[in-house]
Design an enzyme around this catalytic site. Structure first.
Site, PDB file in Angstrom:
ATOM      1  N   SER A 145      -8.734   1.320  31.456  1.00 43.54           N
ATOM      2  CA  SER A 145      -9.272   2.679  31.555  1.00 43.54           C
ATOM      3  C   SER A 145     -10.614   2.586  32.265  1.00 43.54           C
ATOM      4  O   SER A 145     -11.228   1.505  32.315  1.00 43.54           O
ATOM      5  CB  SER A 145      -9.487   3.239  30.144  1.00 43.54           C
ATOM      6  OG  SER A 145     -10.229   4.440  30.174  1.00 43.54           O
ATOM      7  N   TYR A 158     -11.905   2.715  21.179  1.00 39.78           N
ATOM      8  CA  TYR A 158     -11.190   2.773  22.462  1.00 39.78           C
ATOM      9  C   TYR A 158     -11.953   2.013  23.552  1.00 39.78           C
ATOM     10  O   TYR A 158     -11.379   1.204  24.287  1.00 39.78           O
ATOM     11  CB  TYR A 158     -11.013   4.244  22.853  1.00 39.78           C
ATOM     12  CG  TYR A 158     -10.115   4.500  24.035  1.00 39.78           C
ATOM     13  CD1 TYR A 158      -8.737   4.633  23.884  1.00 39.78           C
ATOM     14  CD2 TYR A 158     -10.648   4.625  25.323  1.00 39.78           C
ATOM     15  CE1 TYR A 158      -7.917   4.888  24.970  1.00 39.78           C
ATOM     16  CE2 TYR A 158      -9.838   4.875  26.415  1.00 39.78           C
ATOM     17  CZ  TYR A 158      -8.468   5.013  26.237  1.00 39.78           C
ATOM     18  OH  TYR A 158      -7.661   5.262  27.325  1.00 39.78           O
TER      19      TYR A 158
END
Ligand code: NAD
Length: 263
Positions: A145, A158
């Site tokens: 990401s 995350y």
């Protein structure tokens, strides 16, 4: 068009939805046989499986392994070999999100995000590498990401997991540099999938706005390019990473983020 991945077998984790489905579709369109994985309604999943098989005339199988469980990660790699005859392309894509400040972040959510978003990447690579080494060819694509490279508030698990994915990708890329296997991380910015739709709904509730207004704000906050990347665009990048042209790209975090981390 030449089917560049004809004869290859790809396992795409978390491919019943969003980015994983986009990648599975793009690989199938190039002729790869696909092992799908992920949660969801059984009839919907069967529709996805048979739809891809029919549209692209490739073998498509499905296994519902829970990637938070290391033994199930190893088992789906073995099942891909058993049912489809090989495992040439591993796309570690399954992922979840939860948003809260560090001091309020539930421990169970931390554990779940680390298990699915990071540990499953390790267990998947560990299980897949011996078969790829034996064939002297392999492609491992880890879906990290923009949050594998930079932080945002309220995403401690995350961001930590995705930075970990980028680190693990570099190590495996270096270790396998002369084995015919490349290992790379795709680092998307915002992609409009159920994972992001949930965040948009929560933001709209909190701000007393609507999802359309939050979409605009979400992009303006972080992406110079004010549009979402599509799952099909991520799929096209995955296909390129599997191609001969990408044979010396390894250990690399590759941004596809509308300029997010350049900013
Ligand atoms: P999504 O929610 O649409 O899809 C997630 C997939 O993972 C689903 O198929 C789901 O069933 C599966 N999954 C979840 N938990 C699982 C488990 N325990 N075992 C097996 N499968 C499981 O989300 P998405 O946006 O397509 O996300 C896919 C990946 O892309 C994730 O790793 C996410 O972190 C990453 N990503 C997404 C964005 C974005 O903007 N959407 C941006 C950067 C990175």
């Amino acid at each position: 068009m030449a089917l560049t991945l004809k004869g290859k077998v790809a396992l795409v984790t978390g491919s019943t939805s969003g980015i994983g489905y986009g990648i599975a579709r793009a690989l199938a369109a190039e002729g790869a046989a696909i092992m799908l994985n992920g949660f969801g309604d059984a009839a919907e999943i069967e529709k996805i499986r048979s739809g891809l098989a029919q549209e692209f005339s490739v073998k498509v199988d499905y296994d519902g392994a829970d990637l938070s469980k290391p033994d199930q990660v190893a088992a789906i790699v073995q099942k891909t070999h058993d049912r489809l005859g090989s495992l040439d392309i591993l796309v570690n894509n399954a992922g979840i999100q939860f948003v809260a400040p560090v001091e309020e972040f539930p421990e169970a959510k931390w554990e779940a995000i680390l298990a699915i978003n990071l540990s499953a990447v390790f267990y998947g690579m560990k299980a897949a590498i011996p078969g790829m080494k034996a064939k002297k060819w392999g492609r491992i694509i880890n879906i990290a990401s923009a949050h594998g490279l930079v932080a945002s508030p309220h995403k401690v698990a995350y961001v930590a997991a995705k930075h970990g994915v980028v680190g693990a990708t570099k190590v495996a890329g270096v270790e396998l540099a002369n084995d015919g296997i490349t290992v790379n991380a795709i680092c998307p910015g915002w992609v409009l999938t159920p994972l992001v739709e949930k965040q948009l709904e929560d933001r709209a509730k909190e701000a007393g706005t609507d999802v359309e207004a939050e979409k605009k704000k979400m992009l303006q906050e972080s992406q110079p390019m004010l549009k979402f990347t599509t799952p099909a665009e991520i799929g096209a990048l995955a296909v390129f990473l599997c191609s001969d042209g990408a044979a010396t790209i390894t250990g690399a975090p590759i941004s596809i983020d509308g300029g997010w981390v350049a900013h």
